[in-house]
Design a protein around this motif. Structure first.
Motif, PDB file in Angstrom:
ATOM      1  N   LEU A 219       0.976  -1.215   0.012  1.00  0.00           N
ATOM      2  CA  LEU A 219       0.126  -0.041  -0.092  1.00  0.00           C
ATOM      3  C   LEU A 219       0.744   1.433   0.006  1.00  0.00           C
ATOM      4  O   LEU A 219       0.718   2.423   0.594  1.00  0.00           O
ATOM      5  CB  LEU A 219      -0.967   0.234   1.033  1.00  0.00           C
ATOM      6  CG  LEU A 219      -1.954  -1.098   1.412  1.00  0.00           C
ATOM      7  CD1 LEU A 219      -2.633  -1.134   2.526  1.00  0.00           C
ATOM      8  CD2 LEU A 219      -2.739  -1.150   0.037  1.00  0.00           C
ATOM      9  N   VAL A 220       2.002   1.198  -0.548  1.00  0.00           N
ATOM     10  CA  VAL A 220       2.979   2.152  -0.635  1.00  0.00           C
ATOM     11  C   VAL A 220       3.498   2.390  -2.046  1.00  0.00           C
ATOM     12  O   VAL A 220       3.712   1.221  -2.805  1.00  0.00           O
ATOM     13  CB  VAL A 220       3.951   2.491   0.415  1.00  0.00           C
ATOM     14  CG1 VAL A 220       3.489   2.499   1.765  1.00  0.00           C
ATOM     15  CG2 VAL A 220       5.000   1.156   0.412  1.00  0.00           C
ATOM     16  N   LEU A 221       4.096   3.662  -2.384  1.00  0.00           N
ATOM     17  CA  LEU A 221       4.795   3.562  -3.718  1.00  0.00           C
ATOM     18  C   LEU A 221       6.344   3.504  -3.473  1.00  0.00           C
ATOM     19  O   LEU A 221       6.769   4.355  -2.549  1.00  0.00           O
ATOM     20  CB  LEU A 221       4.387   4.871  -4.406  1.00  0.00           C
ATOM     21  CG  LEU A 221       3.240   5.072  -5.256  1.00  0.00           C
ATOM     22  CD1 LEU A 221       2.768   6.173  -5.850  1.00  0.00           C
ATOM     23  CD2 LEU A 221       3.213   3.914  -6.376  1.00  0.00           C
ATOM     24  N   ASP A 222       6.847   2.548  -4.090  1.00  0.00           N
ATOM     25  CA  ASP A 222       8.384   2.681  -3.696  1.00  0.00           C
ATOM     26  C   ASP A 222       9.166   3.380  -4.467  1.00  0.00           C
ATOM     27  O   ASP A 222       9.026   3.794  -5.928  1.00  0.00           O
ATOM     28  CB  ASP A 222       8.730   0.996  -4.264  1.00  0.00           C
ATOM     29  CG  ASP A 222      10.372   0.863  -3.621  1.00  0.00           C
ATOM     30  OD1 ASP A 222      11.143   1.480  -4.559  1.00  0.00           O
ATOM     31  OD2 ASP A 222      10.589   0.225  -2.877  1.00  0.00           O
ATOM     32  N   LYS A 256      -2.740   4.526 -18.552  1.00  0.00           N
ATOM     33  CA  LYS A 256      -3.968   4.010 -18.020  1.00  0.00           C
ATOM     34  C   LYS A 256      -3.741   3.455 -16.603  1.00  0.00           C
ATOM     35  O   LYS A 256      -4.303   3.632 -15.626  1.00  0.00           O
ATOM     36  CB  LYS A 256      -4.883   3.469 -18.870  1.00  0.00           C
ATOM     37  CG  LYS A 256      -6.110   2.999 -18.274  1.00  0.00           C
ATOM     38  CD  LYS A 256      -6.993   2.110 -19.314  1.00  0.00           C
ATOM     39  CE  LYS A 256      -8.289   1.793 -18.682  1.00  0.00           C
ATOM     40  NZ  LYS A 256      -9.257   1.087 -19.763  1.00  0.00           N
ATOM     41  N   LYS A 257      -2.714   2.511 -16.739  1.00  0.00           N
ATOM     42  CA  LYS A 257      -2.475   1.847 -15.559  1.00  0.00           C
ATOM     43  C   LYS A 257      -1.689   2.554 -14.538  1.00  0.00           C
ATOM     44  O   LYS A 257      -1.941   2.596 -13.435  1.00  0.00           O
ATOM     45  CB  LYS A 257      -1.230   0.567 -15.708  1.00  0.00           C
ATOM     46  CG  LYS A 257      -1.835  -0.534 -16.676  1.00  0.00           C
ATOM     47  CD  LYS A 257      -0.948  -1.503 -17.134  1.00  0.00           C
ATOM     48  CE  LYS A 257      -1.397  -2.856 -17.722  1.00  0.00           C
ATOM     49  NZ  LYS A 257      -0.523  -3.713 -17.980  1.00  0.00           N
ATOM     50  N   LEU A 258      -0.932   3.562 -14.957  1.00  0.00           N
ATOM     51  CA  LEU A 258      -0.364   4.325 -13.710  1.00  0.00           C
ATOM     52  C   LEU A 258      -1.133   5.463 -13.295  1.00  0.00           C
ATOM     53  O   LEU A 258      -1.186   5.670 -12.126  1.00  0.00           O
ATOM     54  CB  LEU A 258       0.930   5.238 -14.441  1.00  0.00           C
ATOM     55  CG  LEU A 258       2.358   4.629 -14.940  1.00  0.00           C
ATOM     56  CD1 LEU A 258       3.081   5.582 -15.735  1.00  0.00           C
ATOM     57  CD2 LEU A 258       2.866   4.003 -13.570  1.00  0.00           C
ATOM     58  N   ASN A 259      -2.254   5.847 -14.157  1.00  0.00           N
ATOM     59  CA  ASN A 259      -3.252   6.669 -13.533  1.00  0.00           C
ATOM     60  C   ASN A 259      -3.979   5.868 -12.415  1.00  0.00           C
ATOM     61  O   ASN A 259      -4.374   6.633 -11.331  1.00  0.00           O
ATOM     62  CB  ASN A 259      -4.157   7.223 -14.426  1.00  0.00           C
ATOM     63  CG  ASN A 259      -3.635   8.413 -15.441  1.00  0.00           C
ATOM     64  OD1 ASN A 259      -2.534   8.961 -14.886  1.00  0.00           O
ATOM     65  ND2 ASN A 259      -3.903   8.471 -16.628  1.00  0.00           N
ATOM     66  N   SER A 260      -4.250   4.670 -12.888  1.00  0.00           N
ATOM     67  CA  SER A 260      -4.902   3.840 -11.760  1.00  0.00           C
ATOM     68  C   SER A 260      -4.330   3.742 -10.344  1.00  0.00           C
ATOM     69  O   SER A 260      -4.716   4.024  -9.445  1.00  0.00           O
ATOM     70  CB  SER A 260      -5.612   2.532 -12.309  1.00  0.00           C
ATOM     71  OG  SER A 260      -5.846   1.807 -11.561  1.00  0.00           O
ATOM     72  N   ILE A 261      -2.868   3.558 -10.483  1.00  0.00           N
ATOM     73  CA  ILE A 261      -2.198   3.553  -9.297  1.00  0.00           C
ATOM     74  C   ILE A 261      -1.882   4.738  -8.605  1.00  0.00           C
ATOM     75  O   ILE A 261      -1.972   4.994  -7.416  1.00  0.00           O
ATOM     76  CB  ILE A 261      -0.710   2.967  -9.717  1.00  0.00           C
ATOM     77  CG1 ILE A 261      -0.873   1.366 -10.227  1.00  0.00           C
ATOM     78  CG2 ILE A 261       0.054   2.747  -8.622  1.00  0.00           C
ATOM     79  CD1 ILE A 261       0.407   0.917 -10.827  1.00  0.00           C
ATOM     80  N   PHE A 262      -1.690   5.893  -9.462  1.00  0.00           N
ATOM     81  CA  PHE A 262      -1.529   7.187  -8.706  1.00  0.00           C
ATOM     82  C   PHE A 262      -2.672   7.687  -8.185  1.00  0.00           C
ATOM     83  O   PHE A 262      -2.649   8.669  -7.363  1.00  0.00           O
ATOM     84  CB  PHE A 262      -0.774   8.199  -9.786  1.00  0.00           C
ATOM     85  CG  PHE A 262       0.268   7.708 -10.282  1.00  0.00           C
ATOM     86  CD1 PHE A 262       1.278   6.927  -9.612  1.00  0.00           C
ATOM     87  CD2 PHE A 262       1.036   8.272 -11.415  1.00  0.00           C
ATOM     88  CE1 PHE A 262       2.659   6.692  -9.884  1.00  0.00           C
ATOM     89  CE2 PHE A 262       2.162   7.992 -11.918  1.00  0.00           C
ATOM     90  CZ  PHE A 262       2.972   7.168 -11.240  1.00  0.00           C
TER      91      PHE A 262
END
Length: 290
Positions: A219-222, A256-262
């Motif tokens: 649940l964190v961004l490395d 699209k994937k990055l937007n979902s993650i961010f």
């Protein structure tokens, strides 16, 4: 005007015209002959000095041959006179006959050897002299030399023109080779960049699965992963003009994937700068693809 005067005037005019035409014809014929000899010298013997050499050689050859023939004739006469003087009272006749026979043989051998040694050169020079008509050559030598000089001058200009043309062709050939090499190198460079960009896009797309798993589990961004994404997008952005059409959909899928993650980390002040940099890179890349 009296008819007889008219006829006389017409006759004189015709005679003058005919005379002028004859002079022109003879002049043309004369200069054709001059040019023919000059052309023969120019094409066949190359150097006018060879004519002087030919004159000297042929003259010396004839003088020498005449002297040798004279020696042969003298020995023949002595031998013949001694041969006719056979008598038992002619003491020493046999010895003198043998001596005259030997002298005759020596004289004939000298003549034969001279002719054999010099005949090829003699006929070569004789052919030159016969080809130029020595009487005409001697009388008109200056005109022939002038015509020959003009031919040599024209030939030198033509040779220079050919050399310049060859040099121009050589330069053009080198320029064409260089141009083709530059085009080929550019094509190689473009292909390498396209392959590199395509590889980076593929690596980034594959790496997103690691990012997604990391986010789901921790649940964190490395930060290291974010740094990798930034660096990869920087490389793609720098070479965005080389993105293949086939990779357009891949870029959009990555976005699209990055937007979902961010989306869930928009308010996280620790990763917000990184997200903004990545989104800016993606925006620039996608904008260039339109």
């Amino acid at each position: 005007m009296d008819i007889s005067i008219k006829i006389t005037i017409i006759s004189l005019t015709l005679v003058a015209t005919l005379a002028l035409a004859t002079v022109c014809f003879l002049r043309i014929k004369f200069y054709r002959r001059v040019n023919k000899i000059a052309l023969y010298i120019f094409e066949e013997i190359k150097d006018i000095q060879k004519i002087e050499d030919a004159i000297t050689f042929v003259s010396d050859y004839k003088i020498k041959l005449k002297a040798l023939r004279k020696d042969v004739a003298k020995c023949q006469n002595l031998y013949k006179e001694e041969f006719m003087a056979r008598s038992f009272l002619n003491f020493g006749h046999k010895k003198r006959l043998e001596d005259f026979s030997k002298e005759l043989e020596i004289a004939k051998t000298a003549q034969d050897e001279f002719e054999m040694k010099n005949k090829n050169e003699y006929h070569h020079y004789l052919t030159i002299l016969e080809s130029i008509d020595m009487d005409f050559y001697n009388i008109n030598k200056e005109r022939i030399i002038n015509a020959l000089e003009k031919m040599n001058h024209d030939a030198a200009i033509e040779q220079q023109r050919k050399l310049e043309e060859q040099e121009q062709n050589r330069r053009e050939m080198i320029e064409n080779i260089q141009r083709e090499r530059e085009i080929k190198n550019k094509q190689i460079e473009e292909k390498e960049k396209k392959d590199s960009v395509s590889k980076s896009i593929q690596e980034l797309e594959n790496y997103l699965s690691i990012l997604q798993a990391n986010v789901r589990e921790k649940l964190v961004l490395d930060f290291q992963i974010l740094k990798f994404i930034e660096d990869t997008l920087d490389k793609i952005e720098d070479n965005r003009t080389f993105i293949n059409t086939n990779d357009f959909n891949n870029i959009k899928r990555i976005q699209k994937k990055l937007n979902s993650i961010f989306e869930r980390f928009k308010n996280d002040e620790f990763v917000k700068p990184n997200i903004e940099i990545i989104e800016k890179n993606l925006y620039i890349i996608i904008k260039s693809m339109k």
